[in-house]
Design a protein around this motif. Sequence first.
Motif, PDB file in Angstrom:
ATOM      1  N   SER A 199      -4.595  -6.420   2.298  1.00 61.16           N
ATOM      2  CA  SER A 199      -4.031  -5.308   2.383  1.00 61.16           C
ATOM      3  C   SER A 199      -4.911  -4.411   1.888  1.00 61.16           C
ATOM      4  N   ASP A 200      -6.352  -4.321   1.540  1.00 62.23           N
ATOM      5  CA  ASP A 200      -7.114  -3.421   1.401  1.00 62.23           C
ATOM      6  C   ASP A 200      -8.180  -3.363   2.599  1.00 62.23           C
ATOM      7  N   ASN A 201      -7.686  -3.819   3.864  1.00 67.66           N
ATOM      8  CA  ASN A 201      -8.462  -3.928   5.167  1.00 67.66           C
ATOM      9  C   ASN A 201      -9.922  -4.569   4.904  1.00 67.66           C
ATOM     10  N   ARG A 202      -9.816  -5.629   4.049  1.00 66.24           N
ATOM     11  CA  ARG A 202     -11.330  -6.349   3.931  1.00 66.24           C
ATOM     12  C   ARG A 202     -10.998  -7.572   4.750  1.00 66.24           C
ATOM     13  N   TRP A 253     -14.622  -4.436  16.960  1.00 69.11           N
ATOM     14  CA  TRP A 253     -13.843  -3.117  17.048  1.00 69.11           C
ATOM     15  C   TRP A 253     -13.080  -3.260  15.690  1.00 69.11           C
ATOM     16  N   GLN A 254     -13.405  -2.218  14.847  1.00 66.12           N
ATOM     17  CA  GLN A 254     -12.771  -2.401  13.477  1.00 66.12           C
ATOM     18  C   GLN A 254     -11.498  -1.702  13.306  1.00 66.12           C
ATOM     19  N   LEU A 255     -11.248  -0.818  14.287  1.00 64.88           N
ATOM     20  CA  LEU A 255      -9.884   0.042  14.130  1.00 64.88           C
ATOM     21  C   LEU A 255      -8.735  -0.898  14.917  1.00 64.88           C
ATOM     22  N   TRP A 256      -7.834  -1.642  13.900  1.00 65.16           N
ATOM     23  CA  TRP A 256      -7.051  -2.355  14.324  1.00 65.16           C
ATOM     24  C   TRP A 256      -5.955  -2.454  13.059  1.00 65.16           C
ATOM     25  N   ALA A 257      -4.933  -2.858  13.341  1.00 61.74           N
ATOM     26  CA  ALA A 257      -3.742  -2.946  12.442  1.00 61.74           C
ATOM     27  C   ALA A 257      -2.833  -4.067  12.584  1.00 61.74           C
ATOM     28  N   TYR A 258      -2.327  -4.852  11.806  1.00 57.95           N
ATOM     29  CA  TYR A 258      -1.114  -5.866  11.582  1.00 57.95           C
ATOM     30  C   TYR A 258       0.169  -5.028  12.130  1.00 57.95           C
ATOM     31  N   GLN A 259       0.927  -5.607  12.948  1.00 55.98           N
ATOM     32  CA  GLN A 259       2.344  -4.999  13.203  1.00 55.98           C
ATOM     33  C   GLN A 259       3.120  -5.894  12.464  1.00 55.98           C
ATOM     34  N   THR A 270       0.726  -1.364  -0.028  1.00 56.54           N
ATOM     35  CA  THR A 270      -0.139  -0.085  -0.123  1.00 56.54           C
ATOM     36  C   THR A 270       0.837   1.289  -0.092  1.00 56.54           C
ATOM     37  N   LYS A 271       2.083   1.250   0.209  1.00 54.31           N
ATOM     38  CA  LYS A 271       3.055   2.312   0.280  1.00 54.31           C
ATOM     39  C   LYS A 271       3.656   2.494  -1.019  1.00 54.31           C
ATOM     40  N   LYS A 272       3.376   3.700  -1.632  1.00 51.12           N
ATOM     41  CA  LYS A 272       4.327   4.150  -3.163  1.00 51.12           C
ATOM     42  C   LYS A 272       5.829   4.074  -2.803  1.00 51.12           C
ATOM     43  N   GLY A 273       6.223   3.623  -3.815  1.00 48.45           N
ATOM     44  CA  GLY A 273       7.765   3.693  -4.060  1.00 48.45           C
ATOM     45  C   GLY A 273       8.339   2.230  -3.270  1.00 48.45           C
ATOM     46  N   ILE A 274       7.454   1.327  -2.764  1.00 45.71           N
ATOM     47  CA  ILE A 274       7.809   0.257  -2.048  1.00 45.71           C
ATOM     48  C   ILE A 274       7.517  -0.786  -3.030  1.00 45.71           C
TER      49      ILE A 274
END
Length: 288
Positions: free
Chosen positions: A279-282, A227-233, A88-92
């Motif tokens: 990666s699209d948070n689905r 609770w939908q606000l979470w992210a992988y580390q 999801t990061k440009k340039g990576i």
Amino acid sequence: MKKHSIGKILILVLLMLACVTGCAKDNSKITIVGSSALQLLAEQAGNDYRLTHPSSNIVVQGGGSGTGLSQVQAGAVQIGTSDVFAETKKGIDAKKLKDYKVAVVGIVPIVNKGVGVKNVSMKQLRQIFTGKLTNWKQLGGKNVPIIVVNRSKGSGTRDSFEDIVLHKQKAIKSQEQDSNGAVKKIVDTTPGTISYISFPYANGDNIQKLSIDGVKPTNKNITTNKWQLWAYQHMYTKGEPDKKTKAFIKYMLGKKAQHDLVPKIGYLSIDDMKVTRDSDNRVIKVGK
């Protein structure tokens, strides 16, 4: 042989030995750079790992997910940490990186307690960060202007928050901070403020965590995506990691770290998740 010649030779030998010693020390170092959300866990994991691997030298720095990904891609560090998928990061070029998901972290909106609000809807949260709501009395709170504090561009926490909450709408222009610690300090000391922060940092005398649509921000609610606000580390390496880095990552994914260290600091073990995301948070899988 003259005495001064012998002296010069001895100095050269000592310099060579110093270089060899220094190089060996450098080769033992694992540098971890990136996500401030993962920084607490990475630092503690490094300290714990040294107890059983005394020759290890683990250096942990923040800088944001964008920095972590760009640094590891450039080969400047052994591990780049990120709250978001490299894709999801440009340039990576994610194809050149190897992804290790080492934990999950919750993200929670926080306000200064003086605003008088404890719960908002997802729609209201979106309206706050897009500038459509400007006073806390519009949400049943005090007659106090809303002061939005955002994370800096390049922050994986910001990317995750905006993707889940704003749905591609543009955030209002506001002051920006480059770390969870800086956000916490400002919200704790400044009336009317709102921001968002990773669970392990969400504490303070004047900080109020907000529920969303009546759902409380807990790790248990994250496991089912309630609770939908979470992210992988993520810990990323450039291709296959070297032996010492691979050993540390293996420790991070092992039972001791996942079942003891990770929850102790306020993160969530990968093993506890009943859902997974792409990666699209689905949400793409629901477990037992």
